[in-house]
Design a protein around this motif. Structure first.
Motif, PDB file in Angstrom:
ATOM      1  N   LEU A  75      75.374  26.874  34.839  1.00 43.41           N
ATOM      2  CA  LEU A  75      76.275  25.953  34.141  1.00 43.41           C
ATOM      3  C   LEU A  75      75.776  24.526  34.303  1.00 43.41           C
ATOM      4  O   LEU A  75      75.385  24.128  35.408  1.00 43.41           O
ATOM      5  N   ARG A  76      75.817  23.762  33.206  1.00 46.81           N
ATOM      6  CA  ARG A  76      75.460  22.343  33.307  1.00 46.81           C
ATOM      7  C   ARG A  76      76.708  21.500  33.539  1.00 46.81           C
ATOM      8  O   ARG A  76      76.697  20.304  33.299  1.00 46.81           O
ATOM      9  N   SER A  77      77.777  22.124  33.949  1.00 48.94           N
ATOM     10  CA  SER A  77      79.052  21.419  34.117  1.00 48.94           C
ATOM     11  C   SER A  77      79.633  21.712  35.496  1.00 48.94           C
ATOM     12  O   SER A  77      79.179  22.618  36.203  1.00 48.94           O
ATOM     13  N   ALA A  78      80.700  20.958  35.801  1.00 50.50           N
ATOM     14  CA  ALA A  78      81.435  21.201  37.049  1.00 50.50           C
ATOM     15  C   ALA A  78      82.501  22.270  36.791  1.00 50.50           C
ATOM     16  O   ALA A  78      82.624  23.239  37.538  1.00 50.50           O
ATOM     17  N   GLY A  79      83.255  22.116  35.701  1.00 48.48           N
ATOM     18  CA  GLY A  79      84.297  23.077  35.337  1.00 48.48           C
ATOM     19  C   GLY A  79      83.659  24.409  34.938  1.00 48.48           C
ATOM     20  O   GLY A  79      82.578  24.431  34.345  1.00 48.48           O
ATOM     21  N   TYR A  80      84.310  25.523  35.269  1.00 48.53           N
ATOM     22  CA  TYR A  80      83.736  26.841  34.961  1.00 48.53           C
ATOM     23  C   TYR A  80      84.793  27.801  34.409  1.00 48.53           C
ATOM     24  O   TYR A  80      84.678  29.020  34.514  1.00 48.53           O
ATOM     25  N   ASN A  81      85.836  27.225  33.780  1.00 47.92           N
ATOM     26  CA  ASN A  81      86.917  28.045  33.221  1.00 47.92           C
ATOM     27  C   ASN A  81      86.446  28.929  32.050  1.00 47.92           C
ATOM     28  O   ASN A  81      87.133  29.857  31.662  1.00 47.92           O
ATOM     29  N   ASN A  82      85.260  28.620  31.501  1.00 52.78           N
ATOM     30  CA  ASN A  82      84.738  29.412  30.381  1.00 52.78           C
ATOM     31  C   ASN A  82      83.897  30.611  30.832  1.00 52.78           C
ATOM     32  O   ASN A  82      83.335  31.315  30.014  1.00 52.78           O
ATOM     33  N   VAL A  83      83.807  30.833  32.139  1.00 54.85           N
ATOM     34  CA  VAL A  83      83.014  31.951  32.667  1.00 54.85           C
ATOM     35  C   VAL A  83      83.940  32.950  33.349  1.00 54.85           C
ATOM     36  O   VAL A  83      84.765  32.568  34.186  1.00 54.85           O
ATOM     37  N   GLU A  89      80.537  39.206  38.825  1.00 56.67           N
ATOM     38  CA  GLU A  89      80.382  39.636  40.220  1.00 56.67           C
ATOM     39  C   GLU A  89      79.463  40.866  40.337  1.00 56.67           C
ATOM     40  O   GLU A  89      79.689  41.894  39.697  1.00 56.67           O
ATOM     41  N   GLY A  90      78.416  40.735  41.133  1.00 53.38           N
ATOM     42  CA  GLY A  90      77.506  41.864  41.384  1.00 53.38           C
ATOM     43  C   GLY A  90      76.534  42.135  40.239  1.00 53.38           C
ATOM     44  O   GLY A  90      75.701  43.040  40.336  1.00 53.38           O
ATOM     45  N   LYS A  91      76.636  41.367  39.142  1.00 51.65           N
ATOM     46  CA  LYS A  91      75.756  41.612  37.981  1.00 51.65           C
ATOM     47  C   LYS A  91      74.845  40.415  37.693  1.00 51.65           C
ATOM     48  O   LYS A  91      73.636  40.549  37.638  1.00 51.65           O
ATOM     49  N   VAL A  92      75.477  39.270  37.494  1.00 54.89           N
ATOM     50  CA  VAL A  92      74.718  38.056  37.165  1.00 54.89           C
ATOM     51  C   VAL A  92      75.239  36.941  38.077  1.00 54.89           C
ATOM     52  O   VAL A  92      76.453  36.750  38.193  1.00 54.89           O
ATOM     53  N   ARG A  93      74.308  36.227  38.707  1.00 51.52           N
ATOM     54  CA  ARG A  93      74.757  35.121  39.578  1.00 51.52           C
ATOM     55  C   ARG A  93      75.182  33.926  38.702  1.00 51.52           C
ATOM     56  O   ARG A  93      74.673  33.750  37.592  1.00 51.52           O
ATOM     57  N   VAL A  94      76.102  33.136  39.221  1.00 51.96           N
ATOM     58  CA  VAL A  94      76.594  31.977  38.456  1.00 51.96           C
ATOM     59  C   VAL A  94      76.480  30.720  39.336  1.00 51.96           C
ATOM     60  O   VAL A  94      76.947  30.727  40.484  1.00 51.96           O
ATOM     61  N   LYS A 317      63.416  31.444  42.139  1.00 52.35           N
ATOM     62  CA  LYS A 317      62.067  31.321  42.687  1.00 52.35           C
ATOM     63  C   LYS A 317      62.097  31.549  44.190  1.00 52.35           C
ATOM     64  O   LYS A 317      61.405  32.395  44.727  1.00 52.35           O
ATOM     65  N   LYS A 318      62.970  30.801  44.835  1.00 53.73           N
ATOM     66  CA  LYS A 318      63.016  30.915  46.305  1.00 53.73           C
ATOM     67  C   LYS A 318      63.873  32.100  46.725  1.00 53.73           C
ATOM     68  O   LYS A 318      63.777  32.583  47.828  1.00 53.73           O
ATOM     69  N   GLU A 319      64.730  32.529  45.797  1.00 52.41           N
ATOM     70  CA  GLU A 319      65.643  33.646  46.055  1.00 52.41           C
ATOM     71  C   GLU A 319      66.387  33.477  47.378  1.00 52.41           C
ATOM     72  O   GLU A 319      66.440  34.376  48.207  1.00 52.41           O
ATOM     73  N   VAL A 320      66.903  32.271  47.572  1.00 55.27           N
ATOM     74  CA  VAL A 320      67.683  31.991  48.788  1.00 55.27           C
ATOM     75  C   VAL A 320      69.129  31.698  48.368  1.00 55.27           C
ATOM     76  O   VAL A 320      69.437  31.569  47.183  1.00 55.27           O
ATOM     77  N   LYS A 321      69.990  31.552  49.368  1.00 58.23           N
ATOM     78  CA  LYS A 321      71.388  31.246  49.111  1.00 58.23           C
ATOM     79  C   LYS A 321      71.471  29.860  48.450  1.00 58.23           C
ATOM     80  O   LYS A 321      70.802  28.920  48.901  1.00 58.23           O
ATOM     81  N   CYS A 322      72.245  29.760  47.400  1.00 58.83           N
ATOM     82  CA  CYS A 322      72.350  28.472  46.704  1.00 58.83           C
ATOM     83  C   CYS A 322      73.752  27.925  46.940  1.00 58.83           C
ATOM     84  O   CYS A 322      74.746  28.608  46.685  1.00 58.83           O
ATOM     85  N   GLU A 323      73.815  26.695  47.414  1.00 59.69           N
ATOM     86  CA  GLU A 323      75.137  26.140  47.772  1.00 59.69           C
ATOM     87  C   GLU A 323      76.043  25.913  46.558  1.00 59.69           C
ATOM     88  O   GLU A 323      77.259  25.784  46.698  1.00 59.69           O
ATOM     89  N   ASN A 324      75.442  25.904  45.357  1.00 58.76           N
ATOM     90  CA  ASN A 324      76.248  25.681  44.151  1.00 58.76           C
ATOM     91  C   ASN A 324      76.610  26.975  43.432  1.00 58.76           C
ATOM     92  O   ASN A 324      76.996  26.961  42.264  1.00 58.76           O
ATOM     93  N   GLU A 325      76.450  28.095  44.157  1.00 59.19           N
ATOM     94  CA  GLU A 325      76.764  29.390  43.535  1.00 59.19           C
ATOM     95  C   GLU A 325      78.279  29.603  43.545  1.00 59.19           C
ATOM     96  O   GLU A 325      78.975  29.271  44.516  1.00 59.19           O
ATOM     97  N   LEU A 326      78.777  30.160  42.450  1.00 59.62           N
ATOM     98  CA  LEU A 326      80.221  30.427  42.337  1.00 59.62           C
ATOM     99  C   LEU A 326      80.488  31.897  42.613  1.00 59.62           C
ATOM    100  O   LEU A 326      79.786  32.772  42.112  1.00 59.62           O
ATOM    101  N   ARG A 327      81.508  32.128  43.408  1.00 58.69           N
ATOM    102  CA  ARG A 327      81.940  33.517  43.647  1.00 58.69           C
ATOM    103  C   ARG A 327      83.443  33.563  43.497  1.00 58.69           C
ATOM    104  O   ARG A 327      84.123  32.544  43.617  1.00 58.69           O
ATOM    105  N   LEU A 328      83.962  34.757  43.284  1.00 61.90           N
ATOM    106  CA  LEU A 328      85.406  34.901  43.108  1.00 61.90           C
ATOM    107  C   LEU A 328      86.187  34.445  44.323  1.00 61.90           C
ATOM    108  O   LEU A 328      87.194  33.761  44.224  1.00 61.90           O
ATOM    109  N   SER A 329      85.718  34.839  45.507  1.00 67.02           N
ATOM    110  CA  SER A 329      86.484  34.463  46.723  1.00 67.02           C
ATOM    111  C   SER A 329      85.699  33.482  47.580  1.00 67.02           C
ATOM    112  O   SER A 329      84.504  33.446  47.543  1.00 67.02           O
TER     113      SER A 329
END
Ligand code: NAI
Length: 329
Positions: A75-83, A89-94, A317-329
């Motif tokens: 997402l190029r935005s802060a808000g994520y109500n459109n996702v 979850e478990g399919k595509v990272r956000v 690329k680095k396949e590491v934990k990303c601090e900007n990743e969104l999860r349900l919980s």
């Protein structure tokens, strides 16, 4: 090389993303169309999609992305109500850009407010036609007025600081109050009934959808000025129009609109607009509409591009934990 299908591209996106892509071995495939179930096939062969506020990333779209092997929604935005985070979850990272310039948005809210209250938009048009009359241009002082701020996160708090600078009395509502601040929190009902100006700075979710509805407007002071730079769905636009028609609402400053997806960000000047509600709102002398431009500063665009590219590199690329990743919980 990482391939990214870039939806809802504008010229300024190309400018800020192209060179960063080259530097980080990311190939951006720019599409002007928005992402939805009809356009998702354009992402075939891509590792990621890059989307903005009016792209529709619902369950169907996410299923297709998963099927095509797309691994990331950036997402190029802060808000994520459109996702639909549940579907992802478990399919595509956000990932998202949690803050690119909260100053840009808070300052735009103030710009709208000052323009509206001091009738600058009217005066600008008049003097260009050598009409120097002051009739109908009476505003009011900000100093001493009560401003109610709904949502005291990054943007809300900057907005509050600016209002304090004007000498306004600030009251705020947030179910998760900032503990390290001297913000004066009140219940929502009290905020609605005591504020001369109300500014929305909370996210759109099930809890906040139509937080400003007919009942809330009924509870407000006559002549209240409402500012919305957050998400259109926070306001029931029909109720807003009714409040304007009955003179309950003194003015509305809207950078967002519930049904903006089909209209905003494009030149519609040669078209017949089908949205009667938007037409009616725009025709009101005390309503100012901007086209979701609060974020649009040089600083914010650079930050959006940099953080988005970092997010993509971090996840793919680095396949590491990303601090900007969104999860349900
Ligand atoms: P943030 O996450 O820092 O702050 C949001 C605040 O809202 C938090 O303090 C949270 O506790 C509060 N909140 C949550 N539920 C609430 C409720 N039911 N009632 C009142 N407050 C509630 O977010 P930030 O960065 O301050 O952004 C706020 C909103 O601004 C975003 O969600 C986004 O929709 C909008 N925005 C609009 C832009 C534009 O160009 N017009 C650009 C960037 C953001």
């Amino acid at each position: 090389m990482i391939r990214v299908a870039f939806y809802d591209t504008k010229d300024y996106d190309r400018e800020s993303f192209e060179h960063l892509g080259e530097r980080n071995q990311i190939e951006f495939r720019f599409f002007e169309t928005k992402l939805n179930k009809d356009t998702v096939r354009l992402s075939k062969g891509s590792d990621a999609v890059c989307v903005f506020v009016n792209d529709i990333v619902d369950k169907d779209v996410i299923e297709s992305l998963y099927e095509y092997g797309v691994k990331l929604i950036a997402l190029r935005s802060a808000g994520y109500n459109n996702v639909d985070l549940g579907a992802a979850e478990g399919k595509v990272r956000v990932v998202r850009v949690p803050a690119y310039s909260p100053y840009a948005v808070a300052e735009h809210a103030i710009a709208l407010l000052l323009t509206s209250v001091r009738r600058i938009h009217k005066a600008y048009n008049r003097t260009r036609e050598f009409n120097f009359s002051l009739r109908g241009l009476i505003g009011f002082d900000f100093y001493g007025k009560t401003v109610g701020v709904i949502g005291t996160g990054k943007i809300g708090r900057i907005f509050i600081n600016i209002c304090n600078g004007f000498g306004m009395k600030v009251i705020a509502y947030d179910p998760y109050p900032a503990i390290d601040s001297d913000i004066h929190y009140v219940e929502l009902e009290k905020l609605l009934s005591e504020s001369d100006i109300i500014s929305l700075h909370c996210p759109l979710n099930e809890e906040t959808r139509h937080i400003i509805d007919a009942k809330a407007i009924d509870n407000m002071k006559k002549g209240v000025v409402i500012v919305n730079t957050s998400r259109g769905g926070l306001i029931d636009a029909k109720a807003l129009l009714e409040g304007i028609k009955t003179r309950k609402i003194g003015a509305a400053c809207l950078d967002v609109y519930e049904e903006e997806a089909e209209v905003f960000f494009e030149d519609r000047s040669g078209h017949i607009l089908n949205d009667d509600l938007l037409l009616r709102l725009i025709s009101m002398p005390n309503v100012i509409v901007t086209s979701h431009q609060a974020f649009l500063t040089k600083e914010a665009l650079n930050n959006i591009a940099e953080t988005t590219v970092e997010n993509i590199v971090c996840c793919l690329k680095k396949e590491v934990k990303c601090e900007n990743e969104l999860r349900l919980s």
